[in-house]
Design an enzyme around this catalytic site. Structure first.
Site, PDB file in Angstrom:
ATOM      1  N   LYS A  96       0.835  -1.205   0.000  1.00  0.00           N
ATOM      2  CA  LYS A  96       0.000   0.000   0.000  1.00  0.00           C
ATOM      3  C   LYS A  96       0.871   1.256   0.000  1.00  0.00           C
ATOM      4  CE  LYS A  96      -3.496   2.762   0.146  1.00  0.00           C
ATOM      5  NZ  LYS A  96      -4.562   2.773   1.159  1.00  0.00           N
ATOM      6  N   LYS A 126      -0.215  11.807   5.374  1.00  0.00           N
ATOM      7  CA  LYS A 126       0.119  10.787   6.366  1.00  0.00           C
ATOM      8  C   LYS A 126       0.739   9.564   5.707  1.00  0.00           C
ATOM      9  CE  LYS A 126      -2.765   7.806   7.333  1.00  0.00           C
ATOM     10  NZ  LYS A 126      -3.094   6.401   6.953  1.00  0.00           N
TER      11      LYS A 126
END
Length: 299
Positions: free
Chosen positions: A173, A241
């Site tokens: 990811k 983030k």
């Protein structure tokens, strides 16, 4: 899989449609969200609401977490009143959040000690993919746990792949977020470049999409960028983030990501300017400012 009852913790932009899709697939879904009103849509779809994450997990065959960041997942799963204490041995914990790979590995170890099978299964595809149950799901963990969870994951995604042991899903990811940020930045630069030369950008995007420059990012993001519609499908805050996860993991492995580091810097700058709540395609605004063309672009 014998699991029929699923606790779904985190009913935000992604979690809410995912939980509803599980209901439609025939699962008994018990949802929890810190903002209680977010459970209303799940209840309307045929699911149930729980007053706490721990109570949602009580007796569930599988618990799915879809939360903003690593500390959120750690708090819910391992913190006071932790979910892990309420899960029965042999049940599944599927974390579909995007968190640090080292945290995913720590969750797997804690789960093993409690007799709970843990998978890290972050997703890609944005809100549209969540609504349409066409997410790409990259899964880390033990093979037998993946096999057990497959019917649940298949109800949520069109591309479901076991990519390795615990933490591997989060590593893939991170690579996904690296690529997406880089492509959005390049699409932004291309749109400003085209506009500066007086080219009709809509026509240009159509022909670019049919060639080697074509991509899912171009298909999904360019139309809204041309319309200057930055309503969030995936917020700048969250991609900022995620790029922090990428840069930290790259540094830990001793890997150079020069373009990724630049994309991370540009995303951080956009956020610092107060655009954190916009869609990450708002990187276009950053390129316009750097080019001295703020507010000058047209469709």
């Amino acid at each position: 899989m014998s699991a029929r009852t699923i606790a779904f913790i985190g009913l935000g932009v992604m979690g809410a449609p995912m939980a509803a899709n599980l209901v439609r697939a025939g699962f008994d879904v018990v949802g929890y969200n810190r903002t209680a009103a977010r459970t209303d849509a799940l209840v309307a779809a045929g699911g149930r609401a729980a007053p706490s994450a721990a109570e949602a997990a009580e007796g569930a065959d599988a618990v799915i977490t879809m939360l903003p960041d690593s500390p959120d997942v750690e708090s819910v799963v391992l913190g006071e009143g932790k979910v892990l204490d309420r899960m029965r041995p042999g049940s599944l914990l599927i974390d579909m959040s995007t968190i640090r790979p080292d945290v995913a590995r720590a969750l797997a170890l804690a789960g093993a000690e409690a007799g709970v099978r843990v998978l890290d299964a972050p997703v890609s595809g944005g809100e549209q993919g969540a609504v349409e149950a066409k997410l790409s799901i990259m899964v880390g963990g033990e093979e037998d746990a993946f096999d057990a969870a497959r019917p649940v994951l298949d109800a949520l995604g069109a591309t479901v792949v076991h990519v390795g042991p615990a933490g591997a899903g989060q590593t893939v990811k991170a690579a996904n977020q690296l690529i997406v940020a880089g492509v959005i930045e390049l699409v932004s630069e291309a749109l400003v470049f085209l506009d500066a030369h007086g080219v009709d950008r809509g026509s240009a995007v159509r022909v670019l999409a049919g060639g080697l420059a074509g991509s899912a990012v171009l298909d999904r993001k360019a139309p809204s960028m041309l319309a200057r519609d930055f309503d969030p499908g995936f917020r700048v805050d969250l991609h900022h983030k995620d790029l922090g996860i990428v840069t930290a993991a790259a540094r830990e492995a001793g890997v150079a990501i020069p373009m990724g580091a630049l994309a991370a810097s540009l995303m951080a700058s956009l956020r610092a300017q107060g655009f954190g709540d916009l869609d990450h395609s708002a990187l276009l605004l950053q390129v316009e400012r750097l080019s001295g063309r703020e507010g000058e672009t047209s469709n």
